[in-house]
Design a protein around this motif. Structure first.
Motif, PDB file in Angstrom:
ATOM      1  N   TRP A  77       0.835  -1.207   0.000  1.00 21.98           N
ATOM      2  CA  TRP A  77       0.000   0.000   0.000  1.00 21.98           C
ATOM      3  C   TRP A  77       0.868   1.254   0.000  1.00 21.98           C
ATOM      4  O   TRP A  77       0.400   2.343   0.304  1.00 21.98           O
ATOM      5  N   ASP A  78       2.124   1.092  -0.357  1.00 18.80           N
ATOM      6  CA  ASP A  78       3.067   2.193  -0.318  1.00 18.80           C
ATOM      7  C   ASP A  78       2.706   3.261  -1.348  1.00 18.80           C
ATOM      8  O   ASP A  78       2.190   2.949  -2.425  1.00 18.80           O
ATOM      9  N   PHE A  79       2.958   4.516  -0.992  1.00 17.20           N
ATOM     10  CA  PHE A  79       2.724   5.610  -1.945  1.00 17.20           C
ATOM     11  C   PHE A  79       3.818   6.648  -1.775  1.00 17.20           C
ATOM     12  O   PHE A  79       4.103   7.100  -0.663  1.00 17.20           O
ATOM     13  N   GLN A  80       4.439   7.016  -2.887  1.00 16.71           N
ATOM     14  CA  GLN A  80       5.483   8.027  -2.892  1.00 16.71           C
ATOM     15  C   GLN A  80       5.102   9.146  -3.853  1.00 16.71           C
ATOM     16  O   GLN A  80       4.258   8.968  -4.733  1.00 16.71           O
ATOM     17  N   HIS A  83       4.936   8.686  -7.562  1.00 15.92           N
ATOM     18  CA  HIS A  83       3.803   7.902  -8.049  1.00 15.92           C
ATOM     19  C   HIS A  83       2.734   8.812  -8.663  1.00 15.92           C
ATOM     20  O   HIS A  83       1.990   8.389  -9.559  1.00 15.92           O
ATOM     21  N   ILE A  87       0.760   8.217 -12.150  1.00 16.94           N
ATOM     22  CA  ILE A  87      -0.703   8.234 -12.231  1.00 16.94           C
ATOM     23  C   ILE A  87      -1.154   9.240 -13.278  1.00 16.94           C
ATOM     24  O   ILE A  87      -2.022   8.945 -14.122  1.00 16.94           O
ATOM     25  N   THR A 193       1.849  -1.419 -11.585  1.00 10.79           N
ATOM     26  CA  THR A 193       1.962  -2.272 -10.402  1.00 10.79           C
ATOM     27  C   THR A 193       3.364  -2.859 -10.279  1.00 10.79           C
ATOM     28  O   THR A 193       3.948  -2.869  -9.192  1.00 10.79           O
ATOM     29  N   THR A 196       6.049  -0.083  -9.408  1.00  9.76           N
ATOM     30  CA  THR A 196       5.949   0.583  -8.105  1.00  9.76           C
ATOM     31  C   THR A 196       5.771  -0.388  -6.945  1.00  9.76           C
ATOM     32  O   THR A 196       5.970  -0.003  -5.792  1.00  9.76           O
ATOM     33  N   SER A 198       3.103  -1.202  -5.804  1.00 11.06           N
ATOM     34  CA  SER A 198       2.026  -0.594  -5.021  1.00 11.06           C
ATOM     35  C   SER A 198       0.699  -0.743  -5.743  1.00 11.06           C
ATOM     36  O   SER A 198       0.615  -0.487  -6.948  1.00 11.06           O
ATOM     37  N   ILE A 200      -1.888   1.051  -4.948  1.00  6.11           N
ATOM     38  CA  ILE A 200      -2.526   2.361  -4.933  1.00  6.11           C
ATOM     39  C   ILE A 200      -2.456   3.034  -6.302  1.00  6.11           C
ATOM     40  O   ILE A 200      -3.418   3.664  -6.753  1.00  6.11           O
ATOM     41  N   VAL A 201      -1.336   2.891  -6.997  1.00  7.37           N
ATOM     42  CA  VAL A 201      -1.130   3.573  -8.273  1.00  7.37           C
ATOM     43  C   VAL A 201      -2.119   3.108  -9.343  1.00  7.37           C
ATOM     44  O   VAL A 201      -2.816   3.935  -9.954  1.00  7.37           O
TER      45      VAL A 201
END
Length: 225
Positions: A77-80, A83, A87, A193, A196, A198, A200-201
């Motif tokens: 669930w990481d977000f930087q 990202h 997106i 996916t 990243t 992640s 979330i992206v």
């Protein structure tokens, strides 16, 4: 010992976030049952719970020494901040390609119109946000959050998973042109996916592209009347 503690904390955090999100479909199902949208909400709920089952099963199999990838570790669930750039790029590319195809590929335009009428016709403007969010989250949970890491977060797995993703978009007036498009879009989200690690992206990009599609369809439909 420390590695085991960290691993358990990661799984518990992922399960907590997923379980919290999974309460949404039940409430939304009750709200939308009078809007002829309850079937789609049920599908999204199935995708949610399939992801949770896969998460728990893969973690159990991995800890028991079976040659199965632990999906709770493979995808996070990481977000930087970078990202956001990815997106934005995905939204621009997917929405632009879709617009060009609608103008140049009649079969795809017909399939898209059928899909939009089936889902969007009876909805109010604010409902478009929910309609955009649920498939974006549900489909990404299942395909990029569960199936992709289960078979390996790599390009061969992405091709196989996204081919299935495309095929499942057939029916209800949607032709092979729509399935080809869905496969292409799935590959774009698969790339996000893999690059990243992640979920979330692809979720954010998917939901935003759905929202743009819905708004454009509503605007063009209103203008043509």
């Amino acid at each position: 010992m420390n590695m085991c503690i960290i691993d358990v904390e990661i799984v518990d955090e992922t399960r907590h976030v997923a379980t919290s999100v999974f309460r949404l479909p039940v409430e939304l199902l009750l709200y939308y049952q009078g809007k002829n949208y309850h079937c789609k909400i049920s599908t999204d709920a199935f995708e949610f719970y399939s992801f949770l089952a896969n998460l728990q099963a893969s973690h159990f199999a991995s800890t028991e020494g079976l040659p199965v990838a632990d999906c709770s570790v493979e995808i996070s669930w990481d977000f930087q901040m970078w990202h956001l750039e990815l997106i934005t790029g995905l939204v621009i590319i997917v929405s632009s390609c879709r617009y060009l195809l609608l103008k140049t590929w009649p079969d795809f335009a017909e399939s898209s119109e059928a899909a939009n009428r089936q889902v969007l016709t009876s909805l109010e403007p604010l409902d478009y946000i929910v309609v955009s969010f649920l498939p974006g989250v549900g489909e990404e949970f299942l395909f990029r959050g569960a199936l992709l890491p289960l078979f390996g977060a790599n390009w061969p797995s992405a091709l196989a998973v996204d081919a299935v993703f495309g095929i499942l978009h057939l029916g209800s007036g949607r032709k092979y042109s729509f399935a080809i498009w869905a496969t292409f879009v799935g590959l774009a989200y698969g790339y996000a996916t893999i690059s990243t690690s992640s979920i979330i992206v692809p979720m954010a990009a998917h939901a935003l592209n759905n929202l743009i599609r819905g708004i454009l369809w509503r605007y063009t439909s209103s203008s043509s009347k």
